[in-house]
Design an enzyme around this catalytic site. Structure first.
Site, mmCIF file in Angstrom:
data_model
loop_
_atom_site.group_PDB
_atom_site.id
_atom_site.type_symbol
_atom_site.label_atom_id
_atom_site.label_comp_id
_atom_site.label_asym_id
_atom_site.label_seq_id
_atom_site.Cartn_x
_atom_site.Cartn_y
_atom_site.Cartn_z
ATOM 1 N N HIS A 330 42.837 44.008 33.934
ATOM 2 C CA HIS A 330 41.552 43.319 34.090
ATOM 3 C C HIS A 330 40.386 44.227 33.732
ATOM 4 O O HIS A 330 39.505 43.856 32.947
ATOM 5 C CB HIS A 330 41.417 42.823 35.534
ATOM 6 C CG HIS A 330 40.148 42.096 35.820
ATOM 7 N ND1 HIS A 330 40.032 40.733 35.718
ATOM 8 C CD2 HIS A 330 38.911 42.542 36.194
ATOM 9 C CE1 HIS A 330 38.794 40.373 36.018
ATOM 10 N NE2 HIS A 330 38.098 41.454 36.319
ATOM 11 N N GLU A 331 40.372 45.430 34.311
ATOM 12 C CA GLU A 331 39.235 46.319 34.058
ATOM 13 C C GLU A 331 39.225 46.810 32.610
ATOM 14 O O GLU A 331 38.158 46.962 32.005
ATOM 15 C CB GLU A 331 39.267 47.495 35.028
ATOM 16 C CG GLU A 331 39.289 47.109 36.495
ATOM 17 C CD GLU A 331 38.210 46.116 36.896
ATOM 18 O OE1 GLU A 331 37.112 46.146 36.304
ATOM 19 O OE2 GLU A 331 38.459 45.306 37.801
ATOM 20 N N HIS A 334 37.781 44.175 30.342
ATOM 21 C CA HIS A 334 36.320 44.087 30.431
ATOM 22 C C HIS A 334 35.627 44.905 29.336
ATOM 23 O O HIS A 334 34.440 44.677 29.077
ATOM 24 C CB HIS A 334 35.849 44.601 31.795
ATOM 25 C CG HIS A 334 35.672 43.533 32.818
ATOM 26 N ND1 HIS A 334 35.026 42.335 32.569
ATOM 27 C CD2 HIS A 334 36.026 43.479 34.140
ATOM 28 C CE1 HIS A 334 34.999 41.608 33.662
ATOM 29 N NE2 HIS A 334 35.607 42.272 34.631
#
Length: 915
Positions: A330-331, A334
């Site tokens: 997820h990070e 980003h």
């Protein structure tokens, strides 16, 4: 001007005011470049900033004023000096506002502003801005933490290129990290004119980092201290070598291997699936336990909660391993969906979060079982987001107003936002979605944009009108879809009628019909897929799934050439975040046994079980304990027996299918919840099923024993999940406690040890006391594992014990020497696990559970308002409780609201809960 000694901490006595989306105006000033210089000291860090600024012509046009003043956000800053274009500003040329902002009335159109402030990282218990943890320095700037570091236009649509210089004591801070690429590093000489007095230079060093990409200040990061790195390398598809490093405290190096593998897989997947390549020379991750969030995507320097980095078979469960994989991905994702293209304002938060959650869900599905991943995501959505949609904090995926933006890092913005993106993907198809992503980056790289910009790219790439679909971003609440159907044998026509409605939510009493994609199929009496030809179509479709779009309050879908009454299979893959109503029990049983779609098969079993439990709750309310004496529902027992018989084909799916719906989920299906009755019914049903299925459960349990090395592949995880699901039932029968104790003693990995400990914690036996003591003695010096010890006891509910006794144990844990209210992980493990994971005890009729949670919030709020505000949520569900529980919950909320100087976030949550 070293004589300036003014602290601009905000005034906490004023009633907080709301920020409204409709009031958005472009920033009055833009920042082209930022040079930051930090002289780190735990008690008094000096921060010098040099801002190259210019007046925004768009703001001038909208405001009609050329000479608007410069306003920079600030909080808890002590101003030391201020220079405009090299000239020192005297006190009559600027002012510090009560909210902490710095205002300079007269500035030119282009200028350079130099500011020096002092901050106190060691005193920063809010964990927002720059703070210390374990002797190291960390930052957290999302959403509005950068204003606690220096004066700045702290909003996401002000994007600048950052150069960061960090100066610190080499002995205590050998590692100095920031965003971008490292360009300089070395010891400071004894005299460094213009930067440090000579007497401070001895033993100090500095590092310079340059981020070539413009970014908003919420993506700024600094990490400094005594850390060690686990290193790796990744070669991008264009051949660039990227240096990877995970920075942890000494001794944790052997627990980073899975995180590093997950990072490399994420980088590879993003290139293969979306064509997105990493754009810096280095990628750093720093892990710490004092962190309000799970992780933060700062450009090139992600800061993570240790929970989502550290793993070893003896310290982490399978769920921990899977969580690390998801959050690392997820990070990293980003980097493009959030960093290279960011949100214009905080109302657009789901632009980056919902899209990135969708991306991490797809990544994890590709890494393991897509079917199991999907149903777990849906379970999480229903456990967290559906109650939010039904409560006082209900808000659209794109909110219209907020008092404290930290309160809107919610399941609605994240999980429901991901479902909205998934619906777009379903409607336009995977190839068009990829074209839309390419167009989105082509149009908006290095920009701060809106949800409309994303939807427009998808619409332009696909040619499908999505204008009505934007209602999903504007309208709160969970739509309810009701099903009815009919069959005409004379015409061989089958008519499926779908109706939708959305309950009122705060500020939105009347709802418009939503466009709902319904992925569906038709099954014959043997469970075979039928062709789906809508009336008037000339094609001959193949059997399988097609997507209907329910756009009106009621729509009829007529199918031709259907030889016999079919069974509809609806919301395949959970194609929309809605509640499906009107499916008779016999159909649910049929679909649970025969549907070809894994989600519908699981969902039908869960809905059937929920119906059984709701019926038992009603009988329990009428007849008391006598209602629980009957044997378990035959259909439910047969379905579970069939699951066990076929479990070898997919153990992970079987493990999910064996679990009864949770108590909170069942409560959400009732107009007024009855926590005690729900708990009694669920436990009685589990005991009845355990007795009836004792032999196949034990056969499955024994057959799944594994003496080989620990593996985290999908098959191994599925086998452990199924074995531990069987243990949960077997522990309710004769010899169950001994079986759990044997697994606890002989467990070769944390997954099996913790599953056994959780089972023992729910007993009132000597084995419980002994196992908890042994676990604590073994792991008391490992913060992450000790969090599990607190959480298991917070969720335990021992049969035969009075509620005050169990609640006294919870309070004793709150005063335990190993409990630290300053650590968000520890607070969540105890108070959060209790309120969310032990509904029977939390909703004790005497209100002791509510009082405990209120005590935690009141004690925590002055230290960490962000975490305190998040603890309020369970108390907001008082409207779903009968009296006197509802009154006791309101009383707890009112006691919190009466506390002077309450943080903005906690004030907002409590005041809305009481409204």
């Amino acid at each position: 001007m070293a004589d300036i000694q003014r602290d601009n901490s905000p005034d906490t006595t004023a009633v907080p005011h709301a920020v409204h989306r409709g009031d958005y105006q472009p920033p009055t000033f833009l920042v082209d470049a930022v040079a930051l210089h930090f002289e780190l000291d735990p008690a008094a860090t000096l921060v010098r900033s040099r801002l190259v600024m210019r007046r925004n012509p768009l703001a001038r046009e909208s405001a009609g004023e050329r000479a608007a003043p410069l306003r920079l956000d600030g909080e808890s800053l002590t101003l030391r000096s201020l220079r405009l274009d090299g000239e020192a500003l005297t006190a009559d040329l600027y002012r510090l506002e009560p909210d902490g902002a710095l205002v300079i009335p007269e500035v030119p159109d282009h200028f350079v502003l130099e500011v020096e402030v002092e901050i106190a990282p060691a005193a920063n218990t809010e964990l927002s801005g720059l703070y210390t943890s374990g002797g190291n320095y960390y930052t957290q700037c999302e959403a509005e933490g950068f204003r606690r570091i220096t004066f700045f236009p702290d909003r996401p649509d002000v994007m600048a290129r950052f150069t960061t210089t960090i100066v610190a004591d080499r002995a205590s801070c050998p590692i100095l990290l920031s965003n971008g690429n490292p360009t300089e590093a070395g010891d400071l000489p004894g005299e460094l004119p213009g930067e440090l007095p000579g007497e401070l230079a001895a033993g100090r060093h500095r590092a310079v980092w340059v981020d070539p990409h413009p970014k908003p200040c919420y993506l700024f990061a600094l990490v400094a201290g005594d850390l060690v790195a686990v290193r790796g390398r990744f070669t991008t598809r264009s051949g660039r070598e990227v240096a990877l490093a995970i920075w942890v405290r000494r001794g944790d190096e052997d627990r980073c291997g899975h995180a590093m593998r997950s990072l490399k897989e994420s980088m590879r997947w993003d290139e293969e699936v979306f064509g997105l390549e990493y754009d810096l020379d280095v990628f750093n991750i720093a892990a710490l336990s004092d962190f309000n969030m799970g992780a933060m995507e700062n450009k090139g320097l992600n800061v993570f909660n240790t929970k989502y980095v550290l793993a070893r078979p003896d310290t982490a469960t399978d769920a921990d391993y899977q969580g690390i994989e998801t959050v690392i991905a997820h990070e990293y994702f980003h980097n493009w969906t959030g960093n290279r293209v960011t949100c214009r304002d905080w109302f657009q938060l789901s632009l980056k979060e919902g899209l990135t959650v969708f991306r991490d869900q797809e990544f994890s599905a590709d890494m393991g079982s897509r079917a199991v991943k999907r149903l777990r995501d849906v379970r999480g959505l229903r456990a967290a987001q559906f109650p939010e949609d039904a409560g006082p904090m209900a808000h659209p995926v794109r909110p219209d107003s907020y008092i404290e933006i930290d309160n809107f890092y919610t399941p609605t913005v994240y999980q429901k936002g991901a479902e909205v993106v998934r619906m777009m993907h379903t409607l336009i198809g995977a190839p068009a979605f990829r074209k839309g992503m390419d167009l989105y980056f082509e149009r908006h790289d290095n920009q701060a944009v809106t949800i409309e910009d994303f939807a427009q790219a998808m619409q332009d790439a696909s040619g499908i009108d999505l204008s009505h679909f934007k209602l999903w971003y504007a309208q709160a609440g969970t739509p309810e879809v009701t099903v009815s159907d009919s069959y005409d044998p004379s015409t061989r026509r089958y008519v499926l009628t779908l109706r939708q409605s959305t309950p009122p939510t705060p500020g939105q009493p009347v709802k418009r019909p939503m466009p709902i994609p319904v992925a569906m199929g038709l099954l014959d009496g043997e469970g075979r897929e039928l062709p789906l030809r809508l009336a008037g179509e000339n094609t001959t479709p193949a059997p399988g799934t097609r997507v209907l779009v329910l756009e009106e309050a009621e729509q009829r879908f007529e199918f031709e050439a259907v030889d016999a009454p079919p069974v509809p299979s609806l919301l395949r893959g959970y194609s929309a975040p809605v509640k499906l109503l009107g499916m008779p029990p016999e159909r649910l049983r049929f679909l649970a046994a025969h549907d070809t779609d894994p989600f519908v098969r699981w969902e039908s079993g869960q809905q059937y079980a929920t119906g059984v439990m709701l019926d038992l709750v009603a009988r329990h309310q009428r007849d008391g304990e006598a209602a629980l004496a009957a044997p378990p529902d035959a259909g439910l027992a047969e379905a579970m027996a069939a699951t066990l018989a076929g479990a070898a084909a997919d153990p992970a799916f079987a493990a999910e299918a064996l679990l009864l719906p949770g108590e909170n989920f069942v409560a959400d299906q009732m107009p007024v919840a009855d926590p005690a009755a729900i708990h009694a019914v669920r436990e009685a049903l589990r005991a009845g099923l355990a007795a009836r299925l004792a032999a196949p459960l034990r056969d499955a349990y024994d057959g799944l024993a594994d003496d080989g090395p620990y593996r985290i592949d999908g098959a191994s995880i599925g086998r452990r999940a199924l074995r531990n699901a069987c243990l949960g039932y077997l522990a309710l029968g004769p010899g169950g406690v001994a079986l759990a104790r044997a697994q606890f003693d002989g467990g070769r990995n944390m997954t099996d040890v913790l599953a056994a400990l959780a089972v023992l914690a729910d007993t009132d036996s000597p084995e419980r006391t002994e196992a908890l003591a042994a676990f604590h003695a073994r792991w008391r010096d490992d913060p992450l594992v000790l969090d599990k010890w607190f959480a298991i006891q917070a969720m335990a509910r021992r049969p035969g014990r009075a509620a005050p006794d169990d609640l006294a144990d919870i309070r004793a844990l709150y005063t335990h020497p190993d409990f630290d209210i300053r650590n968000p992980n520890r607070v969540r493990s105890l108070a959060g696990s209790f309120a969310a994971g032990n509904p029977d005890r939390f909703h004790d009729a005497g209100g002791a559970g509510y009082r405990f949670l209120a005590d935690v919030v009141i004690a925590l709020d002055p230290l960490n308002g962000q975490t305190a505000a998040r603890m309020v949520t369970p108390l907001g569900a008082w409207r779903r409780q009968a009296e006197p529980r509802a009154a006791l919950m309101r009383e707890a909320l009112a006691r919190i609201l009466a506390v002077p100087g309450l943080s903005r976030g906690t004030y907002e949550k409590v005041s809305k809960a009481l409204a």
